[in-house]
Design an enzyme around this catalytic site. Structure first.
Site, mmCIF file in Angstrom:
data_model
loop_
_atom_site.group_PDB
_atom_site.id
_atom_site.type_symbol
_atom_site.label_atom_id
_atom_site.label_comp_id
_atom_site.label_asym_id
_atom_site.label_seq_id
_atom_site.Cartn_x
_atom_site.Cartn_y
_atom_site.Cartn_z
ATOM 1 N N GLU A 16 0.849 -1.210 0.000
ATOM 2 C CA GLU A 16 0.000 0.000 0.000
ATOM 3 C C GLU A 16 0.878 1.253 0.000
ATOM 4 O OE1 GLU A 16 -3.110 -0.198 -0.687
ATOM 5 O OE2 GLU A 16 -3.013 -2.375 -0.545
ATOM 6 N N TRP A 41 1.681 1.827 -3.450
ATOM 7 C CA TRP A 41 0.695 2.605 -4.227
ATOM 8 C C TRP A 41 0.917 4.100 -4.034
ATOM 9 C CZ3 TRP A 41 -2.453 1.659 -8.164
ATOM 10 C CH2 TRP A 41 -2.791 0.342 -8.430
ATOM 11 N N TRP A 50 -20.476 13.743 -18.900
ATOM 12 C CA TRP A 50 -20.794 13.965 -17.478
ATOM 13 C C TRP A 50 -22.120 14.711 -17.334
ATOM 14 C CZ3 TRP A 50 -17.904 10.927 -14.865
ATOM 15 C CH2 TRP A 50 -16.561 10.737 -15.171
ATOM 16 N N ASN A 72 -10.725 3.181 3.296
ATOM 17 C CA ASN A 72 -10.385 3.057 1.872
ATOM 18 C C ASN A 72 -11.461 2.335 1.060
ATOM 19 O OD1 ASN A 72 -8.516 3.161 -0.462
ATOM 20 N ND2 ASN A 72 -8.554 0.939 -0.206
ATOM 21 N N TRP A 92 -15.421 13.021 -12.026
ATOM 22 C CA TRP A 92 -14.573 12.650 -10.880
ATOM 23 C C TRP A 92 -13.879 13.868 -10.273
ATOM 24 C CZ3 TRP A 92 -9.458 13.856 -11.328
ATOM 25 C CH2 TRP A 92 -8.900 13.961 -12.620
ATOM 26 N N TRP A 101 -8.929 8.773 -7.518
ATOM 27 C CA TRP A 101 -10.185 9.149 -8.189
ATOM 28 C C TRP A 101 -10.147 8.663 -9.639
ATOM 29 C CZ3 TRP A 101 -14.969 10.558 -6.860
ATOM 30 C CH2 TRP A 101 -15.178 10.946 -5.539
#
Ligand code: FAD
Length: 473
Positions: free
Chosen positions: A279, A282, A310, A345, A363, A386
């Site tokens: 993690e 990431w 959108w 998360n 987003w 996102w």
């Protein structure tokens, strides 16, 4: 300390997202020089640098206090100034006669542009200017694929990055820091008004202890406890099974090298430790992506998403921000965020997917809301995640994998523990319908009855509409 060292003048350490004294190479370098050290934090107003959100400002206030206390124990103190960083630095250099400026690097474009310009200018003026790495395990430019290009996929990236991590070293905090005899005035932290008033929405933020000591305590707590079940439990929002280190890491109250070394020495199954460290991987990956694709917070990483149709739906967006969508797991997440400045998360993924795919809202609107409300708001991690959920990012989840908020709730919060904590009006709802209360007649308070008798959008309809929008691309 001999006087001849003073002839070189004082060194200024410019603190940014490295609000700690241990494993802080810029500070260590300054301390080791034996010269007087000026510790400066600038509330930066450089145009183009994204201003912090409200929850981050709340955190910053406490973190700066804590750093000042640590520096005082070393015989120094933190100077505070507000303004455009380059101008503030010039002024402080003029006032102190310092001949060196040190800082730890940041990696977003606005910061690197600002820092490069400052470095070039100061060096030309004869000021010794150096920067260091305090916030990443590897520099973003170090990890390249066989073709010499940055990685766009996480797994090979992390494999390659790990090979660079054989000799991770942590530097101790300095034992003392010489200070300048006459320090020019500092601004008062209270005058920056970083805390919310009217209304004070931060009452539920007391679960946090911003600052270096709080960060170390949290790491210790996690590594001597929950890390043992991390792999299995990290997806369960009703259980506190993750480290909650993210705001501490963002503000640099603890560095990833410290976390890496402590985790590798922890008494816990190797698989759990590796999952936890991936993690952190990431985090590294997102920072590398942001460094190489600086538009990440504003533009789709995959340009094929640029024509996405959108929707503009202010009422739906407002219902989402307030935790009033009628889907218990989504509402619980958004209310946790508002109350504590944090969200688990798994639930971040669910609420983000809901905004993007069920409501067809861009987003970037969700990213901006998170930016304002998260205590761990971080340009690389926020934009990266996102875009991961939207399907438009690097190594992203495919767009057509649309989370069903009911099934997600049932899978990851099977007893409704998390939902009941954040949506107390559903406390009495039986487990089997806690994630779909509208499917059974229930005795609920009037407001809850209205909200949970019909969600703002029906799942199957929303799913079909989202797929249609995607195929129109
Ligand atoms: P742990 O599970 O204990 O993980 C340890 C550390 O690894 C974290 O502290 C964090 O630094 C890093 N990490 C964990 N998961 C991720 C991830 N998916 N991406 C990058 N780094 C990760 N994280 C932020 O730090 N800032 C953000 O602004 C942010 N915005 C997000 C927005 C969305 C839509 C989503 C889905 C995720 C976002 N995340 C963000 C990632 C993740 O949710 C948080 O890092 C994590 O929940 C923090 O909790 P923890 O410290 O207990 O994590």
């Amino acid at each position: 300390m001999p006087n001849d060292r003073d002839d070189h003048g004082a060194i200024l350490v410019w603190f940014r997202n490295d609000l700690r004294i241990a494993d802080n190479p810029a500070l260590r370098h300054a301390a080791d020089s034996g010269r007087p050290v000026i510790c400066l934090y600038i509330f930066d107003e450089t145009p183009g640098v994204r201003p912090m959100g409200a929850a981050s400002l709340w955190w910053l206030d406490k973190s700066l206090k804590s750093l000042d206390e640590s520096l005082e124990k070393l015989g120094n103190k933190l100077m505070l100034r507000r303004g455009v960083a380059a101008e503030v630095l010039d002024e402080v250099l003029r006032q102190t006669g310092a001949t060196g400026v040190l800082w730890n690097r940041l990696y977003d474009k606005a910061s690197t542009d600002r820092d490069m310009a400052i470095k070039t200018r100061l060096r030309a003026a004869g000021i010794d200017c150096q920067s260091f790495n305090a916030s990443l395990l590897t520099e973003p430019w170090e990890i390249k694929n066989g073709a010499g290009q940055p990685y766009k996929v996480f797994t090979p990236y992390w494999q390659a990055a790990r090979e660079h991590l054989t000799d991770v070293v942590v530097e101790d905090a300095p034992k003392s820091l010489r200070s300048l005899g006459h320090l020019p005035s500092s601004e008062r932290l209270a005058d920056w008004r970083l805390n919310p008033t009217k209304p004070d929405w931060s009452k539920g933020f007391d679960l946090w202890t911003p600052g270096e000591a709080g960060a170390l305590a949290r790491l210790d707590d996690f590594l001597s406890g929950s890390v043992s079940g991390y792999g299995e439990k990290r997806d369960l929002p009703g259980v506190e099974a993750t480290s909650r280190l993210s705001p501490h890491l963002h503000f640099g109250e603890i560095g990833p090298r410290q976390v890496w070394l402590a985790a590798r020495e922890a008494q816990a199954p190797r698989g759990e430790i590796d999952k936890f460290l991936s993690e952190l991987g990431w985090r590294e990956f997102n920072h590398a992506i942001l460094f190489h694709w600086p538009d990440l917070p504003a533009r789709n990483f995959k340009p094929e998403f640029d024509g996405f149709p959108w929707a503009r739906d202010d009422a739906a967006f407002k219902a989402w921000t307030r935790g009033q969508t009628g889907y218990p797991i989504v509402d619980a997440g958004m209310r946790e965020l508002w109350a504590t400045g944090f969200m688990h998360n798994r639930v971040r993924m669910i609420v983000a997917s809901f905004l993007i795919k069920h409501l067809l809202i861009d987003w970037r609107e969700g990213e901006a809301w998170f930016w304002d409300t998260l205590v761990d708001a971080d340009l690389a991690n926020n934009a990266g995640n996102w875009q991961w959920v939207a399907g438009s990012g690097a190594d992203a989840s495919p767009y057509f994998r649309i989370f069903n908020p009911i099934a997600q709730g049932e899978k990851f919060d099977p007893r409704g523990t998390y939902v009941r904590r954040w949506v107390p009006e559903l406390a009495g709802v039986p487990d089997d319908v806690i994630h779909k209360p509208w499917t059974r007649p229930l005795h609920l308070p009037a407001a809850a009855k209205r909200l949970y008798s019909r969600p703002i959008v029906e799942h199957d309809h929303a799913r079909a509409r989202a797929l249609e929008a995607y195929h129109s691309l």
